[in-house]
Design a protein around this motif. Sequence first.
Motif, mmCIF file in Angstrom:
data_model
loop_
_atom_site.group_PDB
_atom_site.id
_atom_site.type_symbol
_atom_site.label_atom_id
_atom_site.label_comp_id
_atom_site.label_asym_id
_atom_site.label_seq_id
_atom_site.Cartn_x
_atom_site.Cartn_y
_atom_site.Cartn_z
ATOM 1 N N GLY A 1 -4.648 2.451 4.857
ATOM 2 C CA GLY A 1 -3.605 1.438 4.979
ATOM 3 C C GLY A 1 -2.525 1.848 5.948
ATOM 4 O O GLY A 1 -1.377 2.023 5.566
ATOM 5 N N ASN B 1 0.049 1.254 7.633
ATOM 6 C CA ASN B 1 0.963 0.120 7.619
ATOM 7 C C ASN B 1 1.823 0.049 8.862
ATOM 8 O O ASN B 1 2.089 -1.008 9.365
ATOM 9 C CB ASN B 1 1.857 0.250 6.379
ATOM 10 N N LEU C 1 -0.649 6.113 3.989
ATOM 11 C CA LEU C 1 -0.499 6.257 2.555
ATOM 12 C C LEU C 1 -1.603 7.148 1.981
ATOM 13 O O LEU C 1 -2.789 6.899 2.203
ATOM 14 C CB LEU C 1 -0.556 4.871 1.920
ATOM 15 N N ARG D 1 -3.448 8.505 -1.322
ATOM 16 C CA ARG D 1 -3.634 8.288 -2.773
ATOM 17 C C ARG D 1 -4.321 9.532 -3.310
ATOM 18 O O ARG D 1 -5.336 9.959 -2.753
ATOM 19 C CB ARG D 1 -4.469 7.040 -3.035
HETATM 20 C C1 LIG Z 1 1.882 -2.335 3.648
HETATM 21 O O1 LIG Z 1 3.178 -2.894 3.647
HETATM 22 C C2 LIG Z 1 3.311 -4.072 2.854
HETATM 23 C C3 LIG Z 1 4.709 -4.576 2.979
HETATM 24 O O2 LIG Z 1 5.246 -4.238 4.209
HETATM 25 C C4 LIG Z 1 2.969 -3.736 1.429
HETATM 26 O O3 LIG Z 1 3.035 -4.906 0.627
HETATM 27 C C5 LIG Z 1 1.617 -3.117 1.309
HETATM 28 O O4 LIG Z 1 1.359 -2.706 -0.008
HETATM 29 C C6 LIG Z 1 1.504 -1.942 2.247
HETATM 30 N N1 LIG Z 1 0.150 -1.408 2.209
HETATM 31 C C7 LIG Z 1 -0.113 -0.148 2.060
HETATM 32 C C8 LIG Z 1 -1.531 0.233 2.035
HETATM 33 O O5 LIG Z 1 0.777 0.671 1.954
#
Ligand SMILES: *[C@@H]1O[C@H](CO)[C@@H](O)[C@H](O)[C@H]1NC(C)=O
Length: 237
Positions: A89, A91, A99, A101
């Motif tokens: 992810g 982001n 991220l 996990r």
């Molecule tokens: C990515 O960011 C969005 C909001 O900006 C969030 O809702 C989402 O969970 C995030 N995804 C990850 C994998 O961190």
Amino acid sequence: MADREHKVEHLDQPFYGPPVLPPVGPPAAAARRRCVADPYALCCRATRVVTIVVIAIGVVALVLWLVSLPNALKAYVDAAELTRFDLGGNNDSSKQQQLLRYNLTVSVSIRNPNRDQAVLYRRLEAVALYGGERFGYVDFPRTRQGRKSTMVIRPSFSGQGVLTGAGTAAFGREKKEGFFNINVKLHMRVRLKVMIFVDSVEYRPDVDCYIRVPDPSNATAVALGFTATRCRVDDFL
Ligand SMILES: *[C@@H]1O[C@H](CO)[C@@H](O)[C@H](O)[C@H]1NC(C)=O
Ligand SMILES: *[C@@H]1O[C@H](CO)[C@@H](O)[C@H](O)[C@H]1NC(C)=O
Ligand SMILES: *[C@@H]1O[C@H](CO)[C@@H](O)[C@H](O)[C@H]1NC(C)=O
């Protein structure tokens, strides 16, 4: 007249009589008594006694201290269970953050090798780092470890956290190798129970464990398994 002249002549003669002795001094015992009663002598003697006692106490304390110098704790990671460790992810690629996990449980045995001192853990926390970045944290309650004993703690890190540059680079490389190099650190504040009522000063030794854990998604690596690892521990200084 002649009689008076004779007297004068007599006075001119030197005197050969028994010597005139000076008055006899007081007996020796009395002299000694008076010397002891002399405040200066008393003070002198007291100072000497106090000095000898202080030196003796100092020597005994030094010997006791040398004999009771505590040995450092010993720590080993006996087992590590990594059930999840993945990065995804992306982001915000511009910030190079990803991220992570994770779900990691390690079993750390801490040995107190000291025959005379129990260890009082006023604070004990475990931190997990990857690529130098901290991702997990576990706090343990205060506890006491007896003399010559081994205590096992099982910090369990699970959740998700953000890795930046160094962590993501290491992840890409180590995923291919099948093993992740994770650093588990223990931060502690301890006192040693020296005697029943006496605690030592507070020590803050750090424990540093570098473990190599198989990637749970790589069957080959999982089959190779985890190798118990000795940790580096600071001395009680
Ligand atoms: C990515 O960011 C969005 C909001 O900006 C969030 O809702 C989402 O969970 C995030 N995804 C990850 C994998 O961190
Ligand atoms: C982490 O893995 C253990 C098995 O090793 C499992 O029992 C536990 O539920 C997992 N925790 C989370 C939050 O997924
Ligand atoms: C799995 O691990 C092995 C040995 O640790 C490694 O050689 C191999 O490249 C890994 N496989 C994958 C798909 O990453």
